[in-house]
Each structure stands twice: as C-alpha cells, then as structure tokens.
Write a protein that holds these residues in place. Structure first.
Motif, PDB file in Angstrom:
ATOM      1  N   ARG A  21      23.007  -8.987 -20.049  1.00 19.14           N
ATOM      2  CA  ARG A  21      21.600  -9.132 -20.440  1.00 19.14           C
ATOM      3  C   ARG A  21      20.775  -9.686 -19.283  1.00 19.14           C
ATOM      4  NH1 ARG A  21      23.137 -11.723 -26.316  1.00 19.14           N
ATOM      5  NH2 ARG A  21      23.068  -9.784 -27.543  1.00 19.14           N
ATOM      6  N   ARG A  22      21.324 -10.656 -18.570  1.00 19.09           N
ATOM      7  CA  ARG A  22      20.602 -11.197 -17.412  1.00 19.09           C
ATOM      8  C   ARG A  22      20.423 -10.129 -16.341  1.00 19.09           C
ATOM      9  NH1 ARG A  22      24.251 -15.672 -18.319  1.00 19.09           N
ATOM     10  NH2 ARG A  22      23.131 -17.440 -19.215  1.00 19.09           N
ATOM     11  N   GLN A  23      21.469  -9.336 -16.129  1.00 14.19           N
ATOM     12  CA  GLN A  23      21.401  -8.299 -15.109  1.00 14.19           C
ATOM     13  C   GLN A  23      20.333  -7.269 -15.441  1.00 14.19           C
ATOM     14  OE1 GLN A  23      25.159  -6.441 -14.298  1.00 14.19           O
ATOM     15  NE2 GLN A  23      24.224  -4.717 -13.237  1.00 14.19           N
ATOM     16  N   LEU A  24      20.243  -6.882 -16.705  1.00 11.81           N
ATOM     17  CA  LEU A  24      19.240  -5.908 -17.111  1.00 11.81           C
ATOM     18  C   LEU A  24      17.841  -6.469 -16.887  1.00 11.81           C
ATOM     19  CD1 LEU A  24      20.832  -4.577 -20.413  1.00 11.81           C
ATOM     20  CD2 LEU A  24      20.651  -3.366 -18.235  1.00 11.81           C
ATOM     21  N   ARG A  25      17.649  -7.727 -17.185  1.00 10.15           N
ATOM     22  CA  ARG A  25      16.344  -8.351 -16.955  1.00 10.15           C
ATOM     23  C   ARG A  25      16.015  -8.390 -15.474  1.00 10.15           C
ATOM     24  NH1 ARG A  25      15.225 -13.633 -20.754  1.00 10.15           N
ATOM     25  NH2 ARG A  25      15.348 -12.593 -22.776  1.00 10.15           N
ATOM     26  N   SER A  26      17.026  -8.734 -14.669  1.00  9.18           N
ATOM     27  CA  SER A  26      16.806  -8.846 -13.231  1.00  9.18           C
ATOM     28  C   SER A  26      16.433  -7.508 -12.623  1.00  9.18           C
ATOM     29  CB  SER A  26      18.075  -9.391 -12.557  1.00  9.18           C
ATOM     30  OG  SER A  26      17.936  -9.391 -11.159  1.00  9.18           O
ATOM     31  N   VAL A  27      17.157  -6.458 -13.018  1.00 10.66           N
ATOM     32  CA  VAL A  27      16.872  -5.126 -12.494  1.00 10.66           C
ATOM     33  C   VAL A  27      15.500  -4.654 -12.916  1.00 10.66           C
ATOM     34  CG1 VAL A  27      17.549  -2.701 -12.601  1.00 10.66           C
ATOM     35  CG2 VAL A  27      19.295  -4.484 -12.376  1.00 10.66           C
TER      36      VAL A  27
END
Length: 301
Positions: free
Chosen positions: A283-289
């Motif tokens: 979830r954090r990665q999706l937000r970051s991207v």
C-alpha cells in the motif's frame, strides 16, 4: 524476521523480438484448472481455488464478496483508504499422501491505485513470491541465452508478459531454498492477473536449480534435495466504490518438507504478521508511485 515474499526486490523483465504471440495467461489457467504437481513423479496435482471476485460483479455483489471473506469484517472497514486497513487471510494444511506436507495461504485486501501500477514489470515477481528469508534473498532474471538452453522463448502478446526468474534465500537460518519460476502477467479487460510456478525444466540446472538444503548448526550445508512444489497467483480488480479502490486476491500453495523444521510450526506461526507487513508495504509503495503524500504517522505504526 522471515516475511512473505509478497513484496520483495523489484525485478525488470525483457521480451525477445522473436517471442511467440500469446493472448492468455496460460500459467494462471494451469494453476486453477490442472493444478501444481505435488508428487515426485508429477502425477498427483493440486489446483489453486478460482478467484473469489468475478470481474463483472455488480457493486452489490462486490460488497457481498468482501463482507463474506474470512473474518467477516464490514465492507466499510475493509475498503478504508489507510495503510493499516484490515486484510483477510486463510491458512490451510492440505493432505498429500506419500509426499511433502502442503500449505495453502489465501490473502485478500483492498489497496488504492490503478491497474497499470500492477502491470508494471517491476511488480509481477514480488506479488507472487511465497516466502522471504531471514537473510536478504538473491533474485535474478534468467537471461535469453540461458533460456535458449531449454528452447524457451518468453511469450508476448497484447498486454501480456512472461518472465523467468531465479530466487534463493534462507529460512530461519535452517533451510536454503532456490527455484526458477515461470511468471506470467496479463492485463485483462477489467483485471490484472499475475501467476507463477516453479519450472521443472530447471530441476537439475547447473546455474538455476530447484532445490532445498538443510543448514546444520555446524554451518556445513547438507546435500541438496529437489524442490518443485510452489505456485501462486495474484488477481487485481477495480471496485465500483470507493473511487480508486482495488480488490487484491493472492493464492499461494507450497510444500514444506518435514525435514525443514522437524514438524515445528515456525513458518506458519510467522505468516499472519508477515502478511500484515507485506500488505502495508505494498500500500505504501502504491502511494509512493502515485506521488501521494506519505501516510500519516498514525498509519505507519
């Protein structure tokens, strides 16, 4: 601490200009129809369950499916746009007469992003890796030259990608596992489906063998033994509401030989926390991207 290889190192993919054209995810089809070989001779197979959420489900049916997941969490809770939103999970031990014990792990959760983020070539392998070592694992994409030794040319098609990757790591300082996986990603009309299975053609390969070996306290590794039973898929479907919500379903099946931990439930006992950590990391990665702001401090706990 060992965690599930749901989100791990990012691996780039490549496709040959001479790759055969293909229109469907044949690895996914094989996993849910024919199954994964679970006996030494490959005759006995176990199929993964078909996806829970139909791609054409109406909004009311989407809500019902989510509300009926293990744990029976309310729809509003499951679709909350937060790093720490809940997930559903089921761990099941399967009978395998005459073979290694089998374990199936099913995971469902909601994340926020877009389908194209899941089709990204860096996402495919992490989303279908079933375990992570307590030491940094190694991961490598198998080159076209190495694939040609087995007359393998990765398939390509309209919104389809095939990869062959080699993963190796150590579990609890007790067992080293290495395997070559065939990974296929397909962008369907309303879903992204990623599927992977150990490729038996590499069982005795000099560079990329499918094996496991015990690591005694003396530190001298035991002889390698063949390891061929592991497969997984991940399917991502947009929800009608809330906006931007994606329903993620992951299914993993793998053998856990008794000799790994002498029957102790070490791996099983770590799975719930492992899945929690991995879901939050994704979830954090999706937000970051997506270029979103970092999660509030309360969500990073």
């Amino acid at each position: 601490m060992p965690i599930l290889w749901i989100v791990a190192s990012l691996i780039a993919a490549s496709a040959s200009a001479n790759a055969p054209e293909q229109s469907g995810n044949v690895v996914f089809a094989a996993l849910i129809e024919d199954g994964i070989a679970v006996s030494a001779d490959g005759a006995r197979k176990v199929a993964l369950p078909k996806p829970t959420m139909p791609e054409d489900a109406a909004p009311a049916d989407q809500r019902r499916v989510i509300a009926e997941l293990p744990g029976n969490r309310p729809y509003e809770d499951m679709v909350r746009n937060a790093i720490v939103a809940p997930f559903a999970m089921k761990i099941e031990d399967l009978e395998n007469p005459g073979g290694d014990p089998l374990r199936r792990v099913d995971v469902w959760f909601v994340a926020y992003g877009s389908l194209n983020q899941f089709f990204d070539e860096r996402q495919a392998v992490p989303l279908v890796q079933w375990a992570r070592s307590d030491k940094k694992p190694s991961a490598a994409m198998i080159s076209a030259d190495d694939l040609r030794r087995y007359s393998i040319v990765p398939a390509v098609g309209n919104r389809l990608r095939e990869q062959f990757t080699y993963q190796q790591g150590v579990l609890f300082d007790r067992v080293r596992v290495g395997a070559t996986y065939r990974v296929m990603t397909a962008w369907e009309p309303n879903a992204v489906v990623i599927a992977a299975v150990i490729d038996s053609r590499f069982n005795e390969d000099d560079k990329f063998p499918n094996f496991w070996q015990s690591i005694p306290e003396s530190g001298e590794p035991a002889p390698r033994r063949r390891y061929t039973t592991a497969g997984a898929y991940c399917k991502v479907i947009p929800l009608a509401e809330p906006a931007g919500a994606l329903f993620v379903e992951q299914r993993f099946l793998f053998a856990e030989p008794h000799e790994w931990f002498r029957g102790a439930p070490l791996l099983r006992s770590k799975l719930p926390l492992a899945v929690q950590d991995s879901v939050r990391q994704l979830r954090r990665q999706l937000r970051s991207v997506a270029g979103e702001a970092p999660a509030p401090a309360a969500e990073r706990k």
